[in-house]
Design an enzyme around this catalytic site. Structure first.
Site, PDB file in Angstrom:
ATOM      1  N   CYS A 233      12.384 -17.219  52.014  1.00  0.00           N
ATOM      2  CA  CYS A 233      11.072 -17.950  51.497  1.00  0.00           C
ATOM      3  C   CYS A 233      10.897 -17.969  50.045  1.00  0.00           C
ATOM      4  CB  CYS A 233       9.995 -17.782  52.555  1.00  0.00           C
ATOM      5  SG  CYS A 233       8.330 -18.834  52.067  1.00  0.00           S
TER       6      CYS A 233
ATOM      7  N   LYS B  27       8.674 -17.221  66.123  1.00  0.00           N
ATOM      8  CA  LYS B  27       7.679 -16.526  65.575  1.00  0.00           C
ATOM      9  C   LYS B  27       6.799 -15.546  66.667  1.00  0.00           C
ATOM     10  CE  LYS B  27       6.685 -20.442  62.612  1.00  0.00           C
ATOM     11  NZ  LYS B  27       5.936 -21.862  62.320  1.00  0.00           N
TER      12      LYS B  27
ATOM     13  N   VAL C 279       4.800 -18.006  56.348  1.00  0.00           N
ATOM     14  CA  VAL C 279       4.775 -16.928  55.344  1.00  0.00           C
ATOM     15  C   VAL C 279       4.693 -17.483  54.052  1.00  0.00           C
ATOM     16  CG1 VAL C 279       6.110 -15.174  56.866  1.00  0.00           C
ATOM     17  CG2 VAL C 279       7.203 -16.787  55.276  1.00  0.00           C
TER      18      VAL C 279
ATOM     19  N   GLU D  44      -1.240 -18.029  52.393  1.00  0.00           N
ATOM     20  CA  GLU D  44      -1.110 -18.948  51.342  1.00  0.00           C
ATOM     21  C   GLU D  44      -0.688 -18.131  50.169  1.00  0.00           C
ATOM     22  OE1 GLU D  44      -0.834 -22.403  50.963  1.00  0.00           O
ATOM     23  OE2 GLU D  44      -0.574 -22.041  53.005  1.00  0.00           O
ATOM     24  N   SER D  45       0.404 -18.437  49.559  1.00  0.00           N
ATOM     25  CA  SER D  45       1.054 -17.449  48.594  1.00  0.00           C
ATOM     26  C   SER D  45       0.188 -17.795  47.179  1.00  0.00           C
ATOM     27  CB  SER D  45       2.267 -18.041  48.044  1.00  0.00           C
ATOM     28  OG  SER D  45       2.484 -19.406  47.605  1.00  0.00           O
TER      29      SER D  45
END
Length: 227
Positions: A13, A40, A53, A65-66
């Site tokens: 990711c 998951k 992720v 949330e990145s």
């Protein structure tokens, strides 16, 4: 930060890589916990409302949330990776959003089912890279000598380009020499290198070849196009 930090991850990711790069730039110890997104676990779904992720666990608190994770880390841990002036910070956040749009275009590129669509997606990517090329200075990073959150966003993007370049010359940076130089500088950054496992290139190639797409066919033929 006194509380233990866990980064819930997936090996491929790019959004996880953003968070990992920021953590590594901050020099804070953290544990990586990789999950299978095709299967998951319940504990993950309980803390990830979107089922995606990365997830950052700070003690018993989970953040998803990145972009939110990166902003939180920058607010709470030195050194700052955002510029001090509010207007500059807003500009940087805008370019970070462009990075997310480029990732969406990259997904469309490697999933394109025919050659015409693949070429169209390549042209879209070429245009976006040319836009950012126009605002880059002398480097080596987005804002000059200082590594910022924009760099953390774009480093995972350039990993895809490494994989694409090994397949064929799609001309994605044909109009963007400054972006190419930026890409090379980020590849040398220790935090960028350590954000993925050693096997990442092989894992990414296996993922791309399994897409049943025009790019997958290129991988089988290994002949350059769009040059």
């Amino acid at each position: 930060m006194s509380q233990p930090i866990v980064l819930v991850s997936h090996l491929l990711c790019p959004y996880v890589q953003r968070a990992a790069i920021v953590l590594l730039e901050k020099g804070v110890p953290f544990e990586r916990r990789n999950i299978d997104l095709a299967n998951k676990p319940d504990w993950f779904l309980a803390i990830s409302p979107l089922g995606k992720v990365p997830i950052l666990q700070v003690g018993k608190t989970a953040i998803f949330e990145s972009a939110v994770i990166c902003e939180y880390l920058d607010e709470t841990l030195p050194p700052p990776l955002h510029p001090p002036h509010p207007l500059q910070r807003a500009q940087h956040r805008g370019w970070m959003e462009l990075g997310s749009a480029i990732l969406a275009d990259i997904a469309s590129f490697y999933s394109a089912k025919d050659e015409a669509t693949l070429e169209q997606k390549a042209l879209q990517l070429q245009h976006k890279f040319a836009q950012i090329n126009a605002v880059l200075g002398e480097g080596p990073y987005f804002a000059g000598k200082q590594f910022t959150l924009v760099d953390a966003v774009f480093a995972p993007i350039f990993r895809y380009l490494d994989a694409f370049d090994a397949i064929a010359d799609f001309g994605l940076l044909a109009q963007s020499p400054a972006v190419q130089a930026w890409r090379q500088a980020l590849a040398q950054r220790p935090s960028v290198q350590r954000a993925v496992v050693i096997e990442y290139p092989q894992l990414l190639n296996a993922f791309l070849s399994s897409r049943n797409s025009a790019l997958s066919l290129h991988m089988q033929e290994h002949t350059p196009r769009f040059s």
